[in-house]
Design an enzyme around this catalytic site. Structure first.
Site, short mmCIF file in Angstrom:
data_model
loop_
_atom_site.label_atom_id
_atom_site.label_comp_id
_atom_site.label_asym_id
_atom_site.label_seq_id
_atom_site.Cartn_x
_atom_site.Cartn_y
_atom_site.Cartn_z
N GLU A 36 -33.62 1.17 7.71
CA GLU A 36 -34.49 0.04 8.06
C GLU A 36 -35.94 0.48 7.91
O GLU A 36 -36.27 1.61 8.24
CB GLU A 36 -34.28 -0.36 9.53
CG GLU A 36 -33.17 -1.33 9.76
CD GLU A 36 -33.10 -1.75 11.23
OE1 GLU A 36 -34.08 -1.55 11.97
OE2 GLU A 36 -32.05 -2.27 11.63
N LYS A 191 -37.27 -11.94 -32.27
CA LYS A 191 -36.20 -11.14 -31.62
C LYS A 191 -35.07 -12.03 -31.14
O LYS A 191 -35.30 -13.07 -30.56
CB LYS A 191 -36.83 -10.40 -30.43
CG LYS A 191 -35.89 -9.59 -29.60
CD LYS A 191 -36.58 -9.01 -28.37
CE LYS A 191 -36.79 -10.04 -27.27
NZ LYS A 191 -37.19 -9.44 -25.98
C1 R5P Z 1 -39.28 -10.04 -21.91
O1 R5P Z 1 -39.49 -11.25 -21.97
C2 R5P Z 1 -40.34 -9.06 -21.48
O2 R5P Z 1 -41.63 -9.49 -21.83
C3 R5P Z 1 -40.07 -7.69 -22.07
O3 R5P Z 1 -40.11 -7.81 -23.48
C4 R5P Z 1 -38.73 -7.17 -21.64
O4 R5P Z 1 -38.59 -7.25 -20.26
C5 R5P Z 1 -38.58 -5.73 -22.08
O5 R5P Z 1 -37.30 -5.31 -21.72
P1 R5P Z 1 -36.61 -4.05 -22.42
O6 R5P Z 1 -37.62 -2.93 -22.42
O7 R5P Z 1 -35.42 -3.77 -21.53
O8 R5P Z 1 -36.21 -4.45 -23.80
#
Ligand code: R5P
Length: 311
Positions: A36, A191
């Site tokens: 806690e 992406k």
């Molecule tokens: C997504 O919308 C964020 O802006 C970042 O691109 C994302 O959180 C990055 O995550 P990771 O490094 O796990 O690909």
């Protein structure tokens, strides 16, 4: 004015207090045997304008709980105004329902901070600007872009720069940085993410051949988005790829992934306390946003303009 800190990022809180030439408020934030959180403020805060510095990064739930309990302690100690300084606002990525019967946790966290007794919130590069609207108390969202732009000008100025957003959602952020870099051209990585935690680069919108690419994003978590984007840019003929990311969440094997990636360098800020692995990586550099936060806090306390910091 007083600056108090939880345990999440003490070096940042100390640096902010240093900028403001104030000592940190004498308080202890500790754990009972069953974990806690227990907070004790050892000095008078009655009638004070108090800023509690506590990013809600890993371990997110513990750090959030510390923030809530610090705010509660300050409220019961009759602080005049309490500002939650949350440089990295955890749960921000849960800002909408991605499917039926899922929560909007960012809104829940905003409610918790407000109900605990915060009068204002100060954050940096919120994942989505509209999270400001989740709070019914004044919320200032600062941008790390001026700090990043100064670093880019100092290190890469004079090169053929192209600012790249790693996804369509980040274009506004990328455009704002490009504007600060003498209107550098923009490119976008289209992406597609099949499953949470995985990312797949499809193609590059814009011409990056022979360009020094600056990838900009708010968060690096697993590093998948960034490392895949860097490789796709190089495959498309980019000269080099450097990434500027506000919040270095860097979970799991992210540091190793970055170190072994095609990125020339990853530059993050100290919104989250870096792990030893991140600090030791020769591919990762950390910029401080303490002066930015310190100046914003000074202006909030003086009731002068915060937005003019970004003019
Ligand atoms: C997504 O919308 C964020 O802006 C970042 O691109 C994302 O959180 C990055 O995550 P990771 O490094 O796990 O690909």
């Amino acid at each position: 004015m007083k600056i108090m800190s939880g345990n999440s990022n003490l070096p940042l809180a100390r640096a902010i207090a240093g900028y403001l030439e104030l000592p940190l408020t004498d308080a202890s934030v500790r754990r009972f045997a069953d974990e806690e959180v227990f907070v004790e403020i050892h000095e008078n805060v009655r009638g004070e304008d108090v800023f509690v510095v506590q990013p809600t990064s890993f371990p997110a739930n513990d750090n959030l709980m510390e923030l809530l309990i610090c705010i509660d302690a300050l409220r019961r100690a009759s602080a005049k105004r309490i500002t939650a300084v949350v440089p990295y606002f955890g749960y921000a990525r849960q800002d909408r329902k991605p499917g039926p019967r899922t929560p909007i946790s960012a809104k829940l966290v905003a409610n918790l901070i407000t109900e605990a007794g915060a009068d204002r919130v100060l954050s940096v590069d919120l994942h989505a600007g509209q999270i400001q609207g989740f709070f019914d108390i004044p919320t200032d969202n600062l941008f790390a872009a001026p700090v990043m732009a100064a670093d880019i000008q100092a290190r890469l100025g004079g090169q053929d720069l192209t600012v790249v957003s790693p996804d369509v959602g980040g274009v506004v952020r990328a455009r704002a940085l490009a504007k600060r870099l003498d209107n550098a051209p923009l490119a976008i990585v289209d992406k597609r993410r099949d499953r949470p935690g995985q990312s797949e680069v499809m193609n590059i919108i814009g011409d990056v051949r022979g360009r020094t690419c600056i990838l900009i994003d708010d968060i690096i978590d697993s590093g998948g988005t960034l490392c895949n984007a860097a490789q796709a840019l190089l495959d498309d003929g980019a000269k080099s790829v450097t990434a500027y990311i506000t919040h270095g969440v860097l979970s799991g094997g992210a540091v190793a992934r970055v170190t072994n990636s095609a990125l020339k360098e990853l530059v993050i800020t100290d919104s989250i306390l870096a792990t030893d692995a991140a600090r030791d990586s020769n591919r990762i550099r950390i910029l401080t946003i303490a002066p930015l936060l310190g100046e914003a806090i000074r202006r909030i306390a003086d009731e002068s303009s915060v937005s003019s910091l970004f003019d």
